[in-house]
Design a protein around this motif. Structure first.
Motif, mmCIF file in Angstrom:
data_model
loop_
_atom_site.group_PDB
_atom_site.id
_atom_site.type_symbol
_atom_site.label_atom_id
_atom_site.label_comp_id
_atom_site.label_asym_id
_atom_site.label_seq_id
_atom_site.Cartn_x
_atom_site.Cartn_y
_atom_site.Cartn_z
ATOM 1 N N PHE A 83 0.799 -1.163 -0.208
ATOM 2 C CA PHE A 83 0.138 0.048 -0.047
ATOM 3 C C PHE A 83 0.825 1.263 0.003
ATOM 4 O O PHE A 83 1.805 1.353 0.535
ATOM 5 N N SER A 84 0.542 2.165 -0.834
ATOM 6 C CA SER A 84 1.294 3.527 -0.705
ATOM 7 C C SER A 84 0.225 4.781 -0.613
ATOM 8 O O SER A 84 -0.949 4.473 -0.824
ATOM 9 N N ILE A 85 0.829 5.906 -0.356
ATOM 10 C CA ILE A 85 -0.080 6.828 -0.055
ATOM 11 C C ILE A 85 0.508 8.215 -0.956
ATOM 12 O O ILE A 85 1.562 8.812 -0.963
ATOM 13 N N GLU A 86 -0.409 9.077 -1.343
ATOM 14 C CA GLU A 86 -0.393 10.217 -2.211
ATOM 15 C C GLU A 86 -0.577 11.408 -1.416
ATOM 16 O O GLU A 86 -1.473 11.437 -0.569
ATOM 17 N N VAL A 124 4.436 12.558 -3.663
ATOM 18 C CA VAL A 124 4.211 13.940 -3.797
ATOM 19 C C VAL A 124 3.696 14.549 -5.019
ATOM 20 O O VAL A 124 4.521 14.357 -6.207
ATOM 21 N N THR A 125 2.543 14.934 -5.341
ATOM 22 C CA THR A 125 2.153 15.637 -6.618
ATOM 23 C C THR A 125 2.884 16.767 -7.215
ATOM 24 O O THR A 125 3.667 17.376 -6.374
ATOM 25 N N LEU A 173 -2.253 -1.125 -3.406
ATOM 26 C CA LEU A 173 -3.415 -0.067 -3.629
ATOM 27 C C LEU A 173 -2.549 1.290 -3.474
ATOM 28 O O LEU A 173 -1.723 1.328 -2.428
ATOM 29 N N HIS A 174 -2.843 2.342 -3.924
ATOM 30 C CA HIS A 174 -2.359 3.606 -3.761
ATOM 31 C C HIS A 174 -3.626 4.526 -3.358
ATOM 32 O O HIS A 174 -4.330 4.989 -3.953
ATOM 33 N N PHE A 175 -3.323 5.095 -2.010
ATOM 34 C CA PHE A 175 -4.464 6.057 -1.481
ATOM 35 C C PHE A 175 -4.272 7.389 -1.859
ATOM 36 O O PHE A 175 -3.065 8.151 -1.412
ATOM 37 N N TYR A 176 -5.395 8.331 -2.211
ATOM 38 C CA TYR A 176 -5.170 9.614 -2.655
ATOM 39 C C TYR A 176 -5.615 10.135 -1.264
ATOM 40 O O TYR A 176 -6.783 10.308 -0.929
ATOM 41 N N SER A 177 -4.660 10.410 -0.225
ATOM 42 C CA SER A 177 -5.166 11.075 0.943
ATOM 43 C C SER A 177 -5.503 12.474 1.235
ATOM 44 O O SER A 177 -6.376 12.617 2.005
#
Length: 277
Positions: free
Chosen positions: A6-9, A39-40, A256-260
């Motif tokens: 799992f990763s987080i943005e 990081v966007t 899964l990649h979560f858009y936090s």
């Protein structure tokens, strides 16, 4: 359930207060041991310094930080300079995107497509970076056709992408069909579903209209029926997105990649549900 992939943005904060809030949220989310934080990168590179500063903080905290890099409006020289900054900072992962031009911006620059950016990164840096690209199970809103969009994805992978993260969606069948079509083209890199928690109906509709993500009719009507009852919206949204994540993982999604949205609560609630806590 295995949550190790799992990763987080995050997006780079615009104010000192926003930076402090993100540090608090990141500390909470770091407790789940995500694979990495991304990081966007704002339209036309408008948040370039903020992106790099945030990634440097993430790296200094002992986590893996993956900056986004968009190429539209940029030159080869400007992208080369950003890549050098990433290398000096100790970055090992990049999310490579075409990106959007900011309103009122003049030309499109030297890169037309993300595939050209991926090819350039590989030519300039070899295997220095693990490169993620974007995928669109429900088709990119500017694509001429679903087939054209699929071919664009294939070009990015063949240019040297290691993996992909999808735009968020709420229809698991769209993801599974996209994966089947990709495999038919010989594309076998990991494609990680992007997951957007549902916490605010108005915000969700606005985001979805902009990026072309479909909200299933039954979900949309149910959310609308709650009106201003934010607790019911969040509870229903948590049920819907948890079920989506479970189906995706059971069907073979590699993570899964979560858009936090720079908040700890919604992602944590999903993570704990999926981890069985």
């Amino acid at each position: 359930m295995d949550t190790s992939n799992f990763s987080i943005e995050f997006y780079p904060p615009k104010t000192a207060e926003g930076a402090d809030k993100l540090r608090v949220a990141r500390a909470k989310l770091a407790g789940h041991n995500p694979k990495y934080f991304s990081v966007t990168f704002g339209a036309g590179g408008s948040t370039q310094q903020g992106t790099l500063d945030t990634v440097r903080e993430i790296l200094a905290e002992g986590h893996v930080g993956a900056p986004h890099l968009s190429c539209v409006g940029g030159s080869r020289e400007s992208v080369r300079e950003v890549l050098n900054q990433f290398k000096l900072a100790g970055v090992s992962r990049i999310v490579a995107l075409r990106g959007d031009l900011p309103s009122g911006y003049g030309g499109a620059g030297e890169f037309r497509y993300a595939s050209e950016l991926v090819e350039f990164i590989r030519a300039e840096t070899g295997d220095a970076f693990h490169i993620e690209v974007a995928a669109y199970p429900e088709v990119h809103p500017q694509a001429r056709s679903p087939e054209d969009d699929l071919q664009n994805f294939a070009r990015k992978v063949r240019a040297g992408a290691d993996a992909a993260i999808t735009q968020y969606f709420y229809n698991a069948d769209a993801y599974f069909q996209f994966m089947e079509q990709s495999r038919r083209l010989g594309i076998d890199v990991p494609v990680v579903p992007g997951i957007m928690p549902i916490t605010n109906y108005t915000q969700l509709m606005r985001f979805s209209d902009m990026c072309g993500a479909e909200i299933p009719r039954w979900v949309r009507l149910k959310l609308a029926s709650f009106g201003d009852d934010s607790a019911s919206i969040k509870a229903f949204g948590l049920d819907v997105v948890t079920a989506l994540c479970e189906r995706l993982l059971a069907g073979g999604a590699p993570g899964l990649h979560f858009y936090s949205m720079n908040q700890a609560g919604p992602t944590t609630a999903l993570w704990q549900r999926l981890a069985g806590k």
